[in-house]
Design a protein around this motif. Structure first.
Motif, PDB file in Angstrom:
ATOM      1  N   SER A 165       0.796  -1.228   0.000  1.00 12.20           N
ATOM      2  CA  SER A 165       0.000   0.000   0.000  1.00 12.20           C
ATOM      3  C   SER A 165       0.826   1.275   0.000  1.00 12.20           C
ATOM      4  CB  SER A 165      -0.935   0.012   1.201  1.00 12.20           C
ATOM      5  OG  SER A 165      -1.854  -1.022   1.112  1.00 12.20           O
ATOM      6  N   PHE A 166       1.928   1.308   0.711  1.00 15.84           N
ATOM      7  CA  PHE A 166       2.690   2.544   0.855  1.00 15.84           C
ATOM      8  C   PHE A 166       3.973   2.544   0.023  1.00 15.84           C
ATOM      9  CE2 PHE A 166       0.324   2.234   4.920  1.00 15.84           C
ATOM     10  CZ  PHE A 166      -0.497   3.332   4.715  1.00 15.84           C
ATOM     11  N   ASN A 167       4.035   1.742  -1.028  1.00 20.20           N
ATOM     12  CA  ASN A 167       5.205   1.746  -1.899  1.00 20.20           C
ATOM     13  C   ASN A 167       5.199   3.004  -2.753  1.00 20.20           C
ATOM     14  OD1 ASN A 167       6.068  -0.752  -1.026  1.00 20.20           O
ATOM     15  ND2 ASN A 167       4.923  -1.860  -2.574  1.00 20.20           N
ATOM     16  N   THR A 168       6.360   3.624  -2.890  1.00 25.59           N
ATOM     17  CA  THR A 168       6.494   4.795  -3.751  1.00 25.59           C
ATOM     18  C   THR A 168       7.722   4.620  -4.619  1.00 25.59           C
ATOM     19  OG1 THR A 168       7.796   5.963  -2.078  1.00 25.59           O
ATOM     20  CG2 THR A 168       5.430   6.363  -2.083  1.00 25.59           C
ATOM     21  N   GLY A 169       7.721   5.252  -5.759  1.00 20.60           N
ATOM     22  CA  GLY A 169       8.873   5.176  -6.647  1.00 20.60           C
ATOM     23  C   GLY A 169       8.448   4.921  -8.078  1.00 20.60           C
ATOM     24  N   ASN A 170       9.433   4.834  -8.953  1.00 18.16           N
ATOM     25  CA  ASN A 170       9.171   4.612 -10.369  1.00 18.16           C
ATOM     26  C   ASN A 170       9.418   3.151 -10.716  1.00 18.16           C
ATOM     27  OD1 ASN A 170       8.697   7.356 -10.757  1.00 18.16           O
ATOM     28  ND2 ASN A 170      10.877   7.771 -11.058  1.00 18.16           N
ATOM     29  N   GLY A 171       8.566   2.580 -11.527  1.00 11.67           N
ATOM     30  CA  GLY A 171       8.763   1.227 -12.022  1.00 11.67           C
ATOM     31  C   GLY A 171       8.617   0.140 -10.977  1.00 11.67           C
ATOM     32  N   LEU A 172       7.661   0.264 -10.073  1.00 10.31           N
ATOM     33  CA  LEU A 172       7.455  -0.749  -9.046  1.00 10.31           C
ATOM     34  C   LEU A 172       6.720  -1.962  -9.595  1.00 10.31           C
ATOM     35  CD1 LEU A 172       6.315   1.369  -5.992  1.00 10.31           C
ATOM     36  CD2 LEU A 172       8.414   0.111  -6.212  1.00 10.31           C
ATOM     37  N   THR A 173       7.093  -3.108  -9.110  1.00  8.07           N
ATOM     38  CA  THR A 173       6.356  -4.332  -9.394  1.00  8.07           C
ATOM     39  C   THR A 173       5.992  -4.959  -8.059  1.00  8.07           C
ATOM     40  OG1 THR A 173       7.586  -4.684 -11.432  1.00  8.07           O
ATOM     41  CG2 THR A 173       6.421  -6.567 -10.527  1.00  8.07           C
ATOM     42  N   VAL A 174       4.706  -4.987  -7.757  1.00  7.97           N
ATOM     43  CA  VAL A 174       4.237  -5.529  -6.493  1.00  7.97           C
ATOM     44  C   VAL A 174       3.469  -6.811  -6.794  1.00  7.97           C
ATOM     45  CG1 VAL A 174       2.813  -5.116  -4.457  1.00  7.97           C
ATOM     46  CG2 VAL A 174       4.080  -3.247  -5.489  1.00  7.97           C
ATOM     47  N   SER A 175       3.901  -7.897  -6.203  1.00  6.76           N
ATOM     48  CA  SER A 175       3.242  -9.192  -6.405  1.00  6.76           C
ATOM     49  C   SER A 175       2.663  -9.664  -5.080  1.00  6.76           C
ATOM     50  CB  SER A 175       4.244 -10.211  -6.943  1.00  6.76           C
ATOM     51  OG  SER A 175       4.767  -9.768  -8.174  1.00  6.76           O
ATOM     52  N   SER A 176       1.474  -9.234  -4.779  1.00  2.00           N
ATOM     53  CA  SER A 176       0.790  -9.672  -3.565  1.00  2.00           C
ATOM     54  C   SER A 176      -0.576 -10.215  -3.983  1.00  2.00           C
ATOM     55  CB  SER A 176       0.652  -8.529  -2.563  1.00  2.00           C
ATOM     56  OG  SER A 176      -0.030  -7.450  -3.149  1.00  2.00           O
ATOM     57  N   TYR A 177      -0.564 -11.410  -4.511  1.00  6.08           N
ATOM     58  CA  TYR A 177      -1.778 -11.995  -5.061  1.00  6.08           C
ATOM     59  C   TYR A 177      -2.802 -12.323  -3.974  1.00  6.08           C
ATOM     60  CZ  TYR A 177       1.142 -12.289  -9.148  1.00  6.08           C
ATOM     61  OH  TYR A 177       1.959 -11.970 -10.187  1.00  6.08           O
ATOM     62  N   LEU A 178      -2.342 -12.703  -2.818  1.00  4.44           N
ATOM     63  CA  LEU A 178      -3.241 -13.026  -1.718  1.00  4.44           C
ATOM     64  C   LEU A 178      -2.835 -12.176  -0.519  1.00  4.44           C
ATOM     65  CD1 LEU A 178      -5.545 -14.756  -0.643  1.00  4.44           C
ATOM     66  CD2 LEU A 178      -3.860 -16.470  -0.002  1.00  4.44           C
ATOM     67  N   SER A 179      -3.680 -11.256  -0.121  1.00  6.11           N
ATOM     68  CA  SER A 179      -3.349 -10.340   0.961  1.00  6.11           C
ATOM     69  C   SER A 179      -4.552 -10.174   1.874  1.00  6.11           C
ATOM     70  CB  SER A 179      -2.940  -8.982   0.402  1.00  6.11           C
ATOM     71  OG  SER A 179      -2.728  -8.067   1.447  1.00  6.11           O
TER      72      SER A 179
END
Length: 73
Positions: A41-55
Motif C-alpha cells: 500500500s505505501f510503496n512509492t517510486g518509479n517502475g514498481l512491481t508488487v506481487s501480492s496476489y493473496l493479501s
C-alpha cells in the motif's frame, strides 16, 4: 539564545501541523492515529512491481491504548 522575530502571517495550519517561532525545546504531537493497509500500500517510486496476489489485513487490535496522550498538553 533568544530569537527576535518580526511580523508573521499564518494563513492556515492543518490539524496535525506544528508551528513554532524562535527557540524550541521540545515539539511533540497533539494527536495519535492508527493506519491499517494491505500489502504494497505505501510503496512509492518509479517502475514498481508488487506481487501480492493473496493479501489480508488484520485490523483486530487487543490493546486499549497504543500511544498515551497523558502529559502531551
Amino acid at each position: 539564545m533568544p530569537a527576535i522575530v518580526g511580523a508573521i502571517k499564518v494563513l492556515s495550519i492543518g490539524e496535525a501541523g506544528v508551528f513554532h517561532v524562535g527557540d524550541v525545546f521540545s515539539i511533540s504531537p497533539k494527536s495519535v492515529s492508527k493506519t491499517f493497509a494491505g500489502a504494497g500500500s505505501f510503496n512509492t517510486g518509479n517502475g514498481l512491481t508488487v506481487s501480492s496476489y493473496l493479501s489480508a489485513t488484520n485490523t483486530y487490535d487487543q490493546d486499549a491504548v497504543d500511544q498515551a496522550m497523558i502529559g502531551n498538553l
